[in-house]
Design a protein around this motif. Structure first.
Motif, PDB file in Angstrom:
ATOM      1  N   ALA A 242       0.844  -1.187   0.000  1.00 62.12           N
ATOM      2  CA  ALA A 242       0.000   0.000   0.000  1.00 62.12           C
ATOM      3  C   ALA A 242       0.880   1.237   0.000  1.00 62.12           C
ATOM      4  CB  ALA A 242      -0.910  -0.008   1.224  1.00 62.12           C
ATOM      5  N   ALA A 243       0.410   2.294  -0.653  1.00 65.33           N
ATOM      6  CA  ALA A 243       1.189   3.523  -0.697  1.00 65.33           C
ATOM      7  C   ALA A 243       1.253   4.136   0.688  1.00 65.33           C
ATOM      8  CB  ALA A 243       0.537   4.504  -1.668  1.00 65.33           C
ATOM      9  N   PRO A 244       2.423   4.614   1.119  1.00 63.18           N
ATOM     10  CA  PRO A 244       2.544   5.226   2.436  1.00 63.18           C
ATOM     11  C   PRO A 244       1.866   6.578   2.488  1.00 63.18           C
ATOM     12  CG  PRO A 244       4.601   5.449   1.227  1.00 63.18           C
ATOM     13  CD  PRO A 244       3.701   4.572   0.396  1.00 63.18           C
ATOM     14  N   ALA A 245       1.663   7.047   3.693  1.00 60.90           N
ATOM     15  CA  ALA A 245       0.965   8.319   3.870  1.00 60.90           C
ATOM     16  C   ALA A 245       1.696   9.459   3.192  1.00 60.90           C
ATOM     17  CB  ALA A 245       0.795   8.606   5.361  1.00 60.90           C
ATOM     18  N   ALA A 246       3.025   9.384   3.124  1.00 60.50           N
ATOM     19  CA  ALA A 246       3.805  10.468   2.517  1.00 60.50           C
ATOM     20  C   ALA A 246       3.468  10.662   1.059  1.00 60.50           C
ATOM     21  CB  ALA A 246       5.288  10.183   2.666  1.00 60.50           C
ATOM     22  N   ALA A 247       2.962   9.589   0.406  1.00 57.65           N
ATOM     23  CA  ALA A 247       2.647   9.688  -1.018  1.00 57.65           C
ATOM     24  C   ALA A 247       1.268  10.261  -1.253  1.00 57.65           C
ATOM     25  CB  ALA A 247       2.746   8.313  -1.671  1.00 57.65           C
ATOM     26  N   ALA A 248       0.518  10.485  -0.179  1.00 52.85           N
ATOM     27  CA  ALA A 248      -0.871  10.879  -0.320  1.00 52.85           C
ATOM     28  C   ALA A 248      -1.057  12.381  -0.151  1.00 52.85           C
ATOM     29  CB  ALA A 248      -1.726  10.115   0.689  1.00 52.85           C
ATOM     30  N   ALA A 249      -0.021  13.184  -0.410  1.00 51.77           N
ATOM     31  CA  ALA A 249      -0.143  14.627  -0.307  1.00 51.77           C
ATOM     32  C   ALA A 249      -1.257  15.107  -1.220  1.00 51.77           C
ATOM     33  CB  ALA A 249       1.180  15.286  -0.675  1.00 51.77           C
ATOM     34  N   GLY A 250      -2.016  16.092  -0.728  1.00 50.00           N
ATOM     35  CA  GLY A 250      -3.163  16.549  -1.479  1.00 50.00           C
ATOM     36  C   GLY A 250      -4.436  16.063  -0.823  1.00 50.00           C
ATOM     37  N   PRO A 251      -5.587  16.278  -1.475  1.00 51.00           N
ATOM     38  CA  PRO A 251      -6.852  15.881  -0.853  1.00 51.00           C
ATOM     39  C   PRO A 251      -6.986  14.375  -0.722  1.00 51.00           C
ATOM     40  CG  PRO A 251      -7.199  16.539  -3.136  1.00 51.00           C
ATOM     41  CD  PRO A 251      -5.766  16.864  -2.808  1.00 51.00           C
ATOM     42  N   LYS A 252      -7.835  13.964   0.203  1.00 44.95           N
ATOM     43  CA  LYS A 252      -8.133  12.555   0.415  1.00 44.95           C
ATOM     44  C   LYS A 252      -9.632  12.343   0.277  1.00 44.95           C
ATOM     45  CE  LYS A 252      -4.321  11.934   3.724  1.00 44.95           C
ATOM     46  NZ  LYS A 252      -3.875  13.333   3.692  1.00 44.95           N
ATOM     47  N   ALA A 253     -10.019  11.142  -0.112  1.00 46.74           N
ATOM     48  CA  ALA A 253     -11.435  10.816  -0.256  1.00 46.74           C
ATOM     49  C   ALA A 253     -12.162  11.091   1.058  1.00 46.74           C
ATOM     50  CB  ALA A 253     -11.601   9.355  -0.659  1.00 46.74           C
ATOM     51  N   GLY A 254     -13.301  11.764   0.962  1.00 47.04           N
ATOM     52  CA  GLY A 254     -14.097  12.074   2.141  1.00 47.04           C
ATOM     53  C   GLY A 254     -13.835  13.433   2.729  1.00 47.04           C
ATOM     54  N   GLU A 255     -12.728  14.077   2.330  1.00 52.04           N
ATOM     55  CA  GLU A 255     -12.454  15.411   2.834  1.00 52.04           C
ATOM     56  C   GLU A 255     -13.322  16.442   2.113  1.00 52.04           C
ATOM     57  OE1 GLU A 255      -7.814  15.051   4.337  1.00 52.04           O
ATOM     58  OE2 GLU A 255      -8.251  16.068   2.435  1.00 52.04           O
ATOM     59  N   ALA A 256     -13.550  17.560   2.782  1.00 47.68           N
ATOM     60  CA  ALA A 256     -14.410  18.601   2.218  1.00 47.68           C
ATOM     61  C   ALA A 256     -13.736  19.290   1.036  1.00 47.68           C
ATOM     62  CB  ALA A 256     -14.750  19.621   3.294  1.00 47.68           C
ATOM     63  N   CYS A 257     -14.538  19.678   0.061  1.00 48.92           N
ATOM     64  CA  CYS A 257     -14.088  20.507  -1.055  1.00 48.92           C
ATOM     65  C   CYS A 257     -15.105  21.613  -1.245  1.00 48.92           C
ATOM     66  CB  CYS A 257     -13.913  19.675  -2.332  1.00 48.92           C
ATOM     67  SG  CYS A 257     -15.388  18.756  -2.841  1.00 48.92           S
TER      68      CYS A 257
END
Length: 401
Positions: A27-42
Motif C-alpha cells: 500500500a502507498a505510504p501516507a507520505a505519497a498521499a499529499a493533497g486531498p483525500k477521499a471524504g475530505e471537504a471541497c
C-alpha cells in the motif's frame, strides 16, 4: 575482484538492498498521499478539478540487457562486451505512453514518493538496442554482464469534488474516489558483472542476472535473445455509425431532460455559444443568447458508477465532442460533431454542488479530462485539462432556460 573501467551514463550496481526493492505489492505510504483525500471537504471551486492518488506500488528488479561471457586464464583484463536486449520498460500512465505535465505527471510524482527513489516522470523507455560495456576482469570464470533497472508498477485512482449526502440527510461537497488505472515507470539504469559463486542480496538486479546466467543449480548458458514485445497499435475507441443523426440528433439510448440549458461561468456573464459556420463553441456574453447558446442535456446509461450525459447544441443539432486529433493533448479544444451511437469522446460525467446551487464540473468519460478554458474572457474556446484548472475556472453554471 571485478573492476569497471567505463560505463557511459549508467550507474554501478548497488550491493545494498531495500525492502522497497521487493516485488511484492504494498500500500502507498501516507507520505505519497499529499493533497486531498477521499471524504475530505471541497468547495464549488473544486468541481472542475481532478487529483490522482496511489493505490498500490510494486518494485521489480528487471534486467534489460544481458550477455553470458567466458573469461579464460589468459584473457583477463579490460574487455568490451556487447549485451543483447532482454526486455524493455516503458513509462505508461493509463493507456498513454506520452507523459509531459498534468495528471499523468502527478501520478508518477506520487509513485516516486511511494517508493522513495527517483523514477522517470516523463515520456521514456529503456533502450531496445545492443549495449556495450567495458569491464576489467581480474579472474577467469563465467560471467553474466548486465544492465537493468527497477520497474515500478501499480494502480492509481482519481478524486473529484462532488455532492455527497451525509448521515443526517444534509448535503455537502466532498472529494470522492473515481476510477483510475495502471501505471509503469522505472528507476536509474545500473550495470555490472556477476558470477554464480558471488553472494548477492535477494530482490536485486544482480540476483536477477544470476538467474538468467543459469545459477541456482541449473547449467549456465547464454540466454536466448528476446526481441522487445511489440506494442499494440492504439485503437480508436470511436464506433460511430456512418450518417446516423436521427431527427432529434440525440444518441440512441439517451433521453434529454425537459427544456433547454445554458452552460456558463459562475457569474453568469459568459456562456458556451456557437455561431457562424464553425463547429467550435466559445464563451460569449449573456444572458440574451441566440439558439446557439442553448443545449439539450441528455441522460444515458451508467458507467463507472455514474450517469453518462451527452450535450447537444440546440442550433447545430450536434454533440460536444473531443475530436480525434486532440484526444490525448493537454488543452485540446472541444468542438461539435454528429452525435454517435457509441463514442466516449462525446460522453460526460457531471459533478454537482449542493442542492439549491446549479454549479457543476464536467468530465470527459474517455480520458477523465475536465472541461475548462485558458482564460475567462469573451471568445475563449472550451478545452480539456487532465487535472482541471487550478484557479477554479473549470466550474460552470448549468441553468435551465
Amino acid at each position: 575482484m571485478l573492476g569497471r573501467l567505463t560505463t557511459g551514463t549508467a550507474a554501478l550496481a548497488l550491493l545494498a538492498t531495500s525492502a522497497l526493492a521487493s516485488g511484492a505489492a504494498v500500500a502507498a505510504p501516507a507520505a505519497a498521499a499529499a493533497g486531498p483525500k477521499a471524504g475530505e471537504a471541497c468547495t464549488s471551486a473544486d468541481l472542475g478539478k481532478r487529483h490522482p492518488f496511489i493505490k498500490s506500488v510494486k518494485v521489480e528488479p528487471t534486467v534489460t540487457h544481458f550477455k553470458g561471457y567466458f573469461v579464460t586464464a589468459g584473457s583477463t583484463g579490460s574487455q568490451s562486451v556487447k549485451l543483447s536486449t532482454q526486455t524493455q520498460v516503458t513509462v505508461e500512465v493509463g493507456t498513454s505512453t506520452t507523459v509531459t505535465t498534468g495528471f499523468a505527471f502527478q501520478v508518477l510524482v506520487k509513485a516516486e514518493t511511494a517508493v522513495n527513489r527517483t523514477v522517470k516522470k516523463t515520456t521514456a523507455t529503456t533502450s531496445a538496442e545492443e549495449q556495450t560495456i567495458t569491464w576489467n576482469f581480474t579472474q577467469p570464470g563465467y560471467y553474466g554482464l548486465y544492465q537493468g533497472t527497477r520497474k515500478v508498477t501499480g494502480e492509481y485512482g482519481s478524486l473529484n469534488c462532488d455532492r455527497v449526502q451525509q448521515s443526517d440527510g444534509t448535503f455537502a461537497t466532498k472529494w470522492v474516489e473515481r476510477p483510475g488505472g495502471q501505471y509503469t515507470t522505472f528507476s536509474t539504469i545500473e550495470e555490472g558483472a556477476i558470477r554464480c559463486e558471488d553472494q548477492v542480496p535477494a530482490d536485486t538486479i544482480m540476483k536477477k542476472a544470476q538467474e538468467i546466467l543459469g545459477c541456482a543449480g541449473t547449467a549456465a548458458a547464454e540466454p536466448e535473445r528476446k526481441a522487445p514485445a511489440p506494442r499494440a497499435a492504439d485503437k480508436d475507441q470511436r464506433t460511430s455509425v456512418s450518417g446516423e443523426r436521427g431527427a432529434s440528433a440525440v444518441p440512441p439510448g439517451f433521453t434529454c431532460l425537459p427544456g433547454k440549458y445554458r452552460i456558463g461561468t459562475p457569474d453568469r456573464k459568459l456562456y458556451w455559444v456557437t455561431f457562424g459556420a464553425g463547429d467550435y463553441f466559445r464563451l460569449r456574453p449573456g444572458p440574451r443568447l441566440p439558439e446557439g447558446g442553448t443545449w439539450s442535456v441528455c441522460e444515458g446509461p451508467e458507467s463507472n458508477g455514474r450517469t453518462e450525459y451527452a450535450l447537444v447544441n440546440s442550433y447545430k443539432g450536434r454533440c460536444a465532442t473531443m475530436p480525434d486529433h486532440g484526444e490525448a493533448a493537454e488543452g485540446a479544444m472541444f468542438r461539435m460533431d454528429s452525435c454517435r451511437t457509441a463514442d466516449d469522446y462525446q460522453r460526460f460525467y457531471i459533478y454537482r454542488d449542493v442542492p439549491g446551487s446549479d454549479l457543476v464540473g464536467l468530465q470527459l468519460k474517455a480520458n477523465g479530462h475536465m472541461v475548462g478554458q485558458e482564460r475567462v474572457v469573451d471568445d475563449t474556446a472550451m478545452r480539456q485539462y487532465s487535472e482541471g484548472k487550478a484557479d477554479g475556472t473549470g466550474t460552470y453554471v448549468l441553468e435551465k432556460v
